[in-house]
Design a protein around this motif. Structure first.
Motif, PDB file in Angstrom:
ATOM      1  N   PRO A  65       0.602  -1.292  -0.138  1.00  0.00           N
ATOM      2  CA  PRO A  65      -0.045  -0.057   0.012  1.00  0.00           C
ATOM      3  C   PRO A  65       0.664   1.253  -0.052  1.00  0.00           C
ATOM      4  CG  PRO A  65      -0.754  -1.554   1.718  1.00  0.00           C
ATOM      5  CD  PRO A  65       0.408  -2.053   1.115  1.00  0.00           C
ATOM      6  N   VAL A 147      -0.231   9.816 -14.731  1.00  0.00           N
ATOM      7  CA  VAL A 147      -1.359   9.999 -14.051  1.00  0.00           C
ATOM      8  C   VAL A 147      -1.490   9.109 -12.707  1.00  0.00           C
ATOM      9  CG1 VAL A 147      -3.791   9.116 -14.669  1.00  0.00           C
ATOM     10  CG2 VAL A 147      -2.401   9.811 -16.410  1.00  0.00           C
ATOM     11  N   SER A 151      -2.208  11.407  -8.995  1.00  0.00           N
ATOM     12  CA  SER A 151      -3.115  10.845  -8.141  1.00  0.00           C
ATOM     13  C   SER A 151      -2.704  10.268  -6.713  1.00  0.00           C
ATOM     14  CB  SER A 151      -4.294   9.829  -8.637  1.00  0.00           C
ATOM     15  OG  SER A 151      -4.543   8.966  -7.500  1.00  0.00           O
ATOM     16  N   PHE A 168      -7.094  18.305   1.225  1.00  0.00           N
ATOM     17  CA  PHE A 168      -8.110  17.311   1.822  1.00  0.00           C
ATOM     18  C   PHE A 168      -7.920  17.167   3.116  1.00  0.00           C
ATOM     19  CE2 PHE A 168      -6.728  14.838  -2.371  1.00  0.00           C
ATOM     20  CZ  PHE A 168      -7.511  15.735  -3.234  1.00  0.00           C
TER      21      PHE A 168
ATOM     22  N   PHE B  69      -9.715   7.647 -15.710  1.00  0.00           N
ATOM     23  CA  PHE B  69     -10.089   8.472 -14.898  1.00  0.00           C
ATOM     24  C   PHE B  69     -10.133   7.649 -13.399  1.00  0.00           C
ATOM     25  CE2 PHE B  69     -13.914   9.752 -12.357  1.00  0.00           C
ATOM     26  CZ  PHE B  69     -14.036  10.973 -12.293  1.00  0.00           C
ATOM     27  N   ARG B  71      -7.779   5.874 -12.276  1.00  0.00           N
ATOM     28  CA  ARG B  71      -6.329   6.086 -11.999  1.00  0.00           C
ATOM     29  C   ARG B  71      -6.245   7.544 -11.426  1.00  0.00           C
ATOM     30  NH1 ARG B  71      -4.629   2.184 -15.779  1.00  0.00           N
ATOM     31  NH2 ARG B  71      -4.842   3.608 -17.476  1.00  0.00           N
ATOM     32  N   ALA B  72      -6.772   8.603 -11.921  1.00  0.00           N
ATOM     33  CA  ALA B  72      -6.575   9.833 -11.716  1.00  0.00           C
ATOM     34  C   ALA B  72      -7.146  10.341 -10.515  1.00  0.00           C
ATOM     35  CB  ALA B  72      -6.848  10.551 -12.983  1.00  0.00           C
ATOM     36  N   LEU B  73      -8.106   9.687 -10.361  1.00  0.00           N
ATOM     37  CA  LEU B  73      -9.010  10.004  -9.019  1.00  0.00           C
ATOM     38  C   LEU B  73      -8.248   9.895  -7.714  1.00  0.00           C
ATOM     39  CD1 LEU B  73     -12.000  11.064  -8.896  1.00  0.00           C
ATOM     40  CD2 LEU B  73     -12.609   9.073  -8.347  1.00  0.00           C
ATOM     41  N   PRO B  74      -8.143  11.084  -7.154  1.00  0.00           N
ATOM     42  CA  PRO B  74      -7.337  10.678  -5.540  1.00  0.00           C
ATOM     43  C   PRO B  74      -8.250   9.997  -4.509  1.00  0.00           C
ATOM     44  CG  PRO B  74      -7.982  13.102  -6.216  1.00  0.00           C
ATOM     45  CD  PRO B  74      -8.426  12.488  -7.281  1.00  0.00           C
ATOM     46  N   THR B  75      -7.812   8.959  -4.142  1.00  0.00           N
ATOM     47  CA  THR B  75      -8.832   8.171  -3.200  1.00  0.00           C
ATOM     48  C   THR B  75      -9.024   9.117  -1.972  1.00  0.00           C
ATOM     49  OG1 THR B  75      -7.804   6.267  -4.109  1.00  0.00           O
ATOM     50  CG2 THR B  75      -9.222   6.115  -2.221  1.00  0.00           C
ATOM     51  N   VAL B  76      -8.016   9.765  -1.336  1.00  0.00           N
ATOM     52  CA  VAL B  76      -7.948  10.383  -0.019  1.00  0.00           C
ATOM     53  C   VAL B  76      -9.259  11.610  -0.222  1.00  0.00           C
ATOM     54  CG1 VAL B  76      -6.897  11.523   1.516  1.00  0.00           C
ATOM     55  CG2 VAL B  76      -5.686  10.136   0.270  1.00  0.00           C
ATOM     56  N   GLY B  77      -8.906  12.469  -1.258  1.00  0.00           N
ATOM     57  CA  GLY B  77      -9.983  13.366  -1.626  1.00  0.00           C
ATOM     58  C   GLY B  77     -11.472  12.689  -1.791  1.00  0.00           C
ATOM     59  N   LEU B  78     -11.660  11.813  -2.454  1.00  0.00           N
ATOM     60  CA  LEU B  78     -12.898  11.252  -2.605  1.00  0.00           C
ATOM     61  C   LEU B  78     -13.441  10.650  -1.178  1.00  0.00           C
ATOM     62  CD1 LEU B  78     -14.780  10.496  -4.739  1.00  0.00           C
ATOM     63  CD2 LEU B  78     -13.993   8.063  -4.889  1.00  0.00           C
ATOM     64  N   VAL B  80     -12.891  11.755   1.896  1.00  0.00           N
ATOM     65  CA  VAL B  80     -13.182  13.120   2.699  1.00  0.00           C
ATOM     66  C   VAL B  80     -14.152  13.746   1.989  1.00  0.00           C
ATOM     67  CG1 VAL B  80     -12.003  15.359   3.463  1.00  0.00           C
ATOM     68  CG2 VAL B  80     -10.532  13.442   3.155  1.00  0.00           C
ATOM     69  N   LEU B  81     -14.393  13.861   0.912  1.00  0.00           N
ATOM     70  CA  LEU B  81     -15.598  14.583   0.185  1.00  0.00           C
ATOM     71  C   LEU B  81     -16.975  13.861   0.569  1.00  0.00           C
ATOM     72  CD1 LEU B  81     -15.503  16.980  -1.721  1.00  0.00           C
ATOM     73  CD2 LEU B  81     -15.792  15.406  -3.493  1.00  0.00           C
ATOM     74  N   PHE B  83     -17.334  11.898   2.906  1.00  0.00           N
ATOM     75  CA  PHE B  83     -17.462  12.028   4.483  1.00  0.00           C
ATOM     76  C   PHE B  83     -18.276  13.518   4.789  1.00  0.00           C
ATOM     77  CE2 PHE B  83     -15.848  13.458   8.444  1.00  0.00           C
ATOM     78  CZ  PHE B  83     -16.015  12.418   9.555  1.00  0.00           C
ATOM     79  N   LEU B  84     -17.585  14.659   4.258  1.00  0.00           N
ATOM     80  CA  LEU B  84     -18.164  15.721   4.732  1.00  0.00           C
ATOM     81  C   LEU B  84     -19.598  16.000   3.992  1.00  0.00           C
ATOM     82  CD1 LEU B  84     -15.127  18.098   3.811  1.00  0.00           C
ATOM     83  CD2 LEU B  84     -15.776  17.207   5.949  1.00  0.00           C
ATOM     84  N   ALA B 160      -5.358  -2.600  -0.063  1.00  0.00           N
ATOM     85  CA  ALA B 160      -4.060  -1.570   0.406  1.00  0.00           C
ATOM     86  C   ALA B 160      -4.785  -0.351   0.754  1.00  0.00           C
ATOM     87  CB  ALA B 160      -3.021  -1.568  -0.883  1.00  0.00           C
ATOM     88  N   ILE B 164      -7.478   3.553   4.838  1.00  0.00           N
ATOM     89  CA  ILE B 164      -8.182   4.742   4.809  1.00  0.00           C
ATOM     90  C   ILE B 164      -9.275   4.867   5.573  1.00  0.00           C
ATOM     91  CG2 ILE B 164      -9.898   4.833   3.040  1.00  0.00           C
ATOM     92  CD1 ILE B 164      -8.111   7.291   1.930  1.00  0.00           C
TER      93      ILE B 164
END
Lengths: 213, 220
Positions: A65, A147, A151, A168, B69, B71-78, B80-81, B83-84, B160, B164
């Motif tokens: 991870p 890419v 991310s 974030f 898409f 691959r590019a999407l940040p997991t942490v951001g998702l 938190v988003l 969650f909020l 992995a 989070i």
């Protein structure tokens, strides 16, 4: 969930700094990844017994991870940009190594034989025949790695870095969605722009492919 | 450095670390529960989608772009988003994990379907098989190895990333990483990270062995 547009207006300087720092981390990692994977790929391509080993090791590294990689590097390089870059570089290796080996495999044997028949030395053949012909497949790997790195930079926010990822943490701690939305959108934009730039770079680097297309 | 690894070893094997609600055994069970459920939901979404795109040949553009898409999407951001937006629940974690897993499943299913020999499909149609029969009795079995590779990739990524869950105050092995970071307890952080890595690598090895066993009679 509403967007506070005035927050964005008040923080354009910060956002610019974070975006640049984000891009810098990702691009440095991809650059280092390419530097490391090119010689390794040549070895994996030429020395069959080492091929499975090298690809296997990079696959195992990929399953670790990202947060664990950053954390495991803490005793070595601490809460620094170096940790972020090393962690990201490890991730790029899997994609870059696999694609570069596949690219070298895809070079027609006849092209290599022709070079040999003309008396071209092996190193020169590698640089002027094999790498250029393998470039489309190598570049496909570079695009994926770029890419992915863009991310992944945000994960480094847990170790105090992370470029746009800091938005974030900030939004989460203050229960304020705007920075989070801005962070996600900017990350996606960076990925799209970087990918388009790489497509353009490949177009410039492979003029012989244009006539066919 | 040596001292650190000695402490880490002691932490990993210490009996008191493994028992109780904060124990490794319980955290491990939570971690696997999040991962498996998320992968299951993602399969329910991604598998039919990939089969449909592969069978009809429509929406290939979607399948390919979905992958980049994802691959590019940040997991942490998702996380938190969501969650909020939705408040304290497991929902953000599952949304993020499912979003991570679906692209891998769709693209690999699609790749498996396109790799099926068109002559074989023609032969099946020539024998009078209906569309759904071709899909279920010909294409699906032939595409299965690649589909399973997609599921494996998805599960490993989810395992992995399930770390989070602890970030938004739930359990799993990520608990040790985030608690350790907060308490400046490096041994605990490393212990958690090592455990997640071991689980991911072990699952990957076990599943690829299973794959090799299941498809041992196939040449490709």
């Amino acid at each position: 969930m509403t967007i506070d547009w005035s927050w964005i207006g008040d923080h354009t300087d910060d956002l610019t700094t974070l975006t640049i720092s984000h891009l810098q981390a990702a691009l440095t990692a991809v650059f280092l990844g390419v530097l490391i994977s090119l010689p390794l790929a040549v070895i994996a391509h030429r020395v069959r017994p080492l091929r499975g080993f090298l690809l296997g090791v990079s696959n195992v590294l990929f399953t670790i991870p990202s947060i664990a990689v950053f954390v495991l590097l803490l005793p070595v390089s601490g809460l620094t940009r170096t940790t972020t870059v090393i962690g990201l570089t490890i991730y790029t290796l899997v994609v870059l190594l696999r694609n570069t080996v596949e690219g070298l495999d895809s070079v027609p044997v006849k092209a290599k034989e022709a070079a040999k028949a003309m008396g071209t030395r092996p190193l020169r053949t590698l640089l002027t025949v094999e790498f250029p012909l393998a470039l489309p497949v190598i570049m496909a790997g570079v695009r994926i790695a770029t890419v992915m790195s863009i991310s992944l930079v945000s994960v480094a926010t847990y170790i105090g870095d992370g470029g746009l990822g800091q938005l974030f943490t900030d939004g989460f701690q203050r229960n304020f969605p705007t920075p989070v939305i801005v962070g996600v959108v900017l990350t996606l934009l960076l990925a799209v722009v970087a990918d388009a730039a790489l497509v353009a770079l490949q177009y410039v680097l492979t003029p012989w492919r244009r006539r066919r297309a | 450095m040596y001292e650190l690894f000695k402490n880490l070893g002691a932490w990993l094997v210490g009996g008191e670390q493994w028992a109780g609600p904060d124990g490794i055994a319980h955290r491990l069970a939570e971690h696997l529960q999040y991962s498996l459920l998320a992968t299951l939901i993602a399969t329910a979404i991604g598998l039919p989608l990939g089969l449909l795109i592969g069978h009809t040949g429509k929406g290939a553009f979607l399948a390919i772009n979905l992958a980049s898409f994802g691959r590019a999407l940040p997991t942490v951001g998702l996380v938190v988003l969501v969650f909020l937006a939705g408040g304290l629940s497991m929902l953000p974690v599952y949304v993020a994990l499912v979003a991570l897993a679906v692209p891998a499943i769709v693209t690999n299913t699609y790749a498996g379907m396109t790799a099926v020999d068109p002559d074989v499909k023609d032969a099946a149609r020539g024998q009078g098989m209906r569309g759904h029969q071709v899909l279920l009795q010909v294409e699906l079995p032939l595409a299965l190895p690649l589909i399973m590779t997609g599921l494996r990739l998805a599960l490993i990524q989810v395992v992995a990333t399930a770390t989070i869950a602890a970030y938004v105050s739930f359990g799993g092995l990520g608990r040790y990483v985030f608690d350790g970071l907060a308490q400046r307890d490096l041994v605990q952080v490393l212990g958690g990270a090592v455990l997640v890595a071991v689980v991911a690598v072990a699952l990957d090895l076990a599943l690829s062995a299973l794959q090799r066993f299941l498809f041992r009679h196939r040449t490709a």
